[in-house]
Scaffold this active site. Structure first.
Site, PDB file in Angstrom:
ATOM      1  N   PRO A 287     -74.151 -84.023  -6.628  1.00 45.02           N
ATOM      2  CG  PRO A 287     -72.949 -85.306  -8.168  1.00 45.02           C
ATOM      3  CD  PRO A 287     -72.822 -84.623  -6.843  1.00 45.02           C
ATOM      4  N   GLY A 288     -76.116 -85.968  -6.279  1.00 42.93           N
ATOM      5  CA  GLY A 288     -77.132 -86.962  -5.967  1.00 42.93           C
ATOM      6  C   GLY A 288     -76.622 -88.362  -5.706  1.00 42.93           C
ATOM      7  CG  ASP A 308     -76.544 -78.320  -3.517  1.00 37.21           C
ATOM      8  OD1 ASP A 308     -75.774 -79.214  -3.136  1.00 37.21           O
ATOM      9  OD2 ASP A 308     -76.157 -77.278  -4.075  1.00 37.21           O
ATOM     10  CG  ASP A 335     -77.247 -70.355   3.086  1.00 33.16           C
ATOM     11  OD1 ASP A 335     -76.542 -71.332   3.412  1.00 33.16           O
ATOM     12  OD2 ASP A 335     -76.823 -69.188   3.141  1.00 33.16           O
ATOM     13  CB  CYS A 409     -63.381 -83.984  -1.076  1.00 31.58           C
ATOM     14  SG  CYS A 409     -63.907 -82.363  -1.681  1.00 31.58           S
TER      15      CYS A 409
END
Length: 544
Positions: A287-288, A308, A335, A409
């Site tokens: 999200p930035g 993105d 992509d 993550c």
């Protein structure tokens, strides 16, 4: 005539007749107990367990009291009865304490549940407290298996019971528990599972384009926020303990003085270490948080391409860029696997690849039961494609860069070390130190797999060790823009033998093809008799 009093000989006097008549609570309790051995019953009632040294002192005391002479002639018989009673009591106490001690020793030995107990567990409601206690005992046996195991039982039986109990107590599926048991030592596994049940601390990143951390901290403290610096490793991070105002709606937040961002998201940007005036690509920017952190490190110089694949998520990127005052970013929607065809030549590239999310279970508990082997392998395949595209977007001849940071993550080896090792074989890159002073080294070997030795330069972060989301960070240096291809010199081993065999077979087939005539030639050929007739006809024609 009375007795002569000798003041030099002081006789020890026991309790008087009146005090002996006033019995204690244990004696009164005996009236209500039908069992003859009321001392044992009273001990069970009060739950009294004496240590061996206390029992020895009690015995010695009763022996001394039994040897003490009576004060009056009239009380001799009573004292004898009392001594017998005390002696009987001490013997009963000793027997009862020995029994209790033996029971404790038996309970300390962990035994696997039998078939009847397993059936009972399947019918009766689960007792999570009992299961948790059994998990601890089972792990203790497995850590000291040679000394504490039950005779005739194999290690696999203990492991199977532990896996079942962990799935039940922590609500994981069998696949993920098996993966975690392979990844962590048993003594560390429970710590990791417990850490996933607790939310990580709320952390914010100071936007140095608009303010300083000291000024921001003072402003938030004045609003009733309890905070501290996140640690020595970061100069812009703050951890929020509690707040009387919503952290995401303060005037400072709306003015763009800080960004709500997890502590683990600081790490890849710190490893990337962008310089002023460079051309940087954030391949998965939503999200930035990382994009704006890169911008503040570059002080709004150079150029950042924030890409993105999800167009809806780019709305948050645009909003955060405007709110934080970033002016050197361009947002695009491609992509990532096709991005080298769009543009390249970047000094640095950051790839926060989409993953299974096994490092952020505290945020998304659905990961416990929703992931299986196919999901992990599917994510790993996508990550390999994205990583090769990211490497192809880097300019190896950059004077100040040529670096790429890959992070996920996830804590799965298939999504981290396996992907990095694949990239090392497919492109002209090498691993370099991340510049992070903490974190655990990546695996160079895991079960049957063997990875490149330089994978120890990568870093792993765990919730139970570093109090942040599970994370993996690797930093590459690209030393050539040439994409390696399979050639005769690079092919070795079994592949070389196969190619050599194919060449031999091909040459043999080529010889046979040369010997064999083409179908058209075979069709136009005439037989010997026809040839003779034609020759005879031509001779006649010449004579005429």
């Amino acid at each position: 005539m009375g007795r002569k009093l000798d003041p030099t000989n002081k006789v020890k006097r026991g309790p008087g007749r009146k005090s002996r008549k006033q019995k204690g609570a244990e004696t009164e309790l005996a009236k209500f107990i039908t069992d003859g051995n009321y001392y044992a019953s009273s001990y069970q009632f009060f739950g009294v367990i004496l240590l061996p040294i206390e029992r020895a002192a009690k015995k010695e005391k009763t022996q001394k009291e039994s040897l003490t002479p009576a004060s009056d002639d009239d009380d001799d018989d009573d004292d004898d009865d009392d001594d017998d009673e005390v002696k009987h009591k001490s013997d009963a106490d000793t027997d009862e304490e020995d029994t209790v001690q033996a029971n404790i020793d038996e309970e300390e030995t962990f035994r696997l549940p039998g078939a009847e107990e397993n059936e009972r567990e399947g019918v009766l409601p689960l007792d999570l407290k009992t299961i948790h206690h059994r998990i601890k005992d089972n792990i203790d046996v497995l850590c000291n298996f040679s000394t504490k195991r039950e005779e005739g039982k194999e290690r696999a039986e203990y492991i199977s019971l532990l896996r079942k109990d962990l799935c039940t107590y922590y609500s994981y599926n069998n696949f993920l528990i098996e993966k975690l048991m392979d990844l962590f030592p048993l003594s560390e596994l429970v710590d990791f599972l417990e850490a996933n049940e607790i939310h990580r601390p709320v952390t914010i990143r100071t936007n140095t384009l608009k303010t300083r951390r000291r000024d921001l901290a003072q402003a938030l403290i004045n609003r009733g926020v309890n905070l501290d610096p996140i640690g020595k490793w970061s100069k812009v991070g703050l951890v929020i303990y509690d707040s009387s105002v919503p952290i995401g709606a303060t005037p400072e937040y709306l003015a763009g003085h800080y960004m709500l961002q997890g502590a683990s998201s600081f790490l890849p940007v710190m490893a990337l270490s962008p310089q002023e005036g460079e051309l940087v690509l954030d391949m998965s920017s939503a999200p930035g948080g990382k994009t704006t952190y890169i911008a503040q490190l570059m002080r709004n110089t150079g150029m950042i391409v924030a890409n993105d694949a999800n167009a809806d998520r780019l709305k948050s990127v645009v909003g955060n860029i405007h709110r934080l005052g970033v002016t050197n970013s361009v947002v695009c929607n491609y992509d990532g696997r096709q991005f080298p065809k769009v543009m390249g030549g970047f000094d640095r590239v950051l790839l926060d690849a989409p993953c299974s999310g096994t490092g952020v279970i505290a945020k998304d508990p659905a990961v416990k039961t929703s992931k299986d082997e196919a999901d992990i392998l599917r994510s790993a395949h996508l990550q390999k494609e994205l990583l090769l595209s990211a490497i192809d977007s880097v300019n190896a001849e950059s004077s100040s860069g040529g670096y790429l940071v890959y992070c996920t993550c996830s804590i799965m080896v298939e999504e981290n070390e396996w992907v990095v090792d694949y990239a090392l074989k497919k492109r002209n890159v090498k691993l370099v130190p991340t510049g992070l002073d903490f974190g655990k080294e990546g695996f160079t070997r895991f079960r049957e797999r063997r990875f490149h030795p330089t994978l120890q330069l990568t870093r792993r972060f765990y919730p139970h060790s570093h109090n942040m989301d599970g994370f993996f960070v690797a930093k590459f240096k690209k030393f050539s823009n040439v994409i390696p291809t399979m050639s005769e010199e690079t092919v070795t081993g079994a592949d070389a033998k196969k190619n050599a065999a194919n060449k031999k077979e091909g040459s043999r087939f080529e010889k046979q093809a040369k010997k064999r005539k083409t179908p058209m030639a075979a069709k136009n050929r005439i037989g010997k008799n026809k040839f003779r007739k034609l020759k005879h006809m031509l001779q006649k024609f010449d004579k005429e």
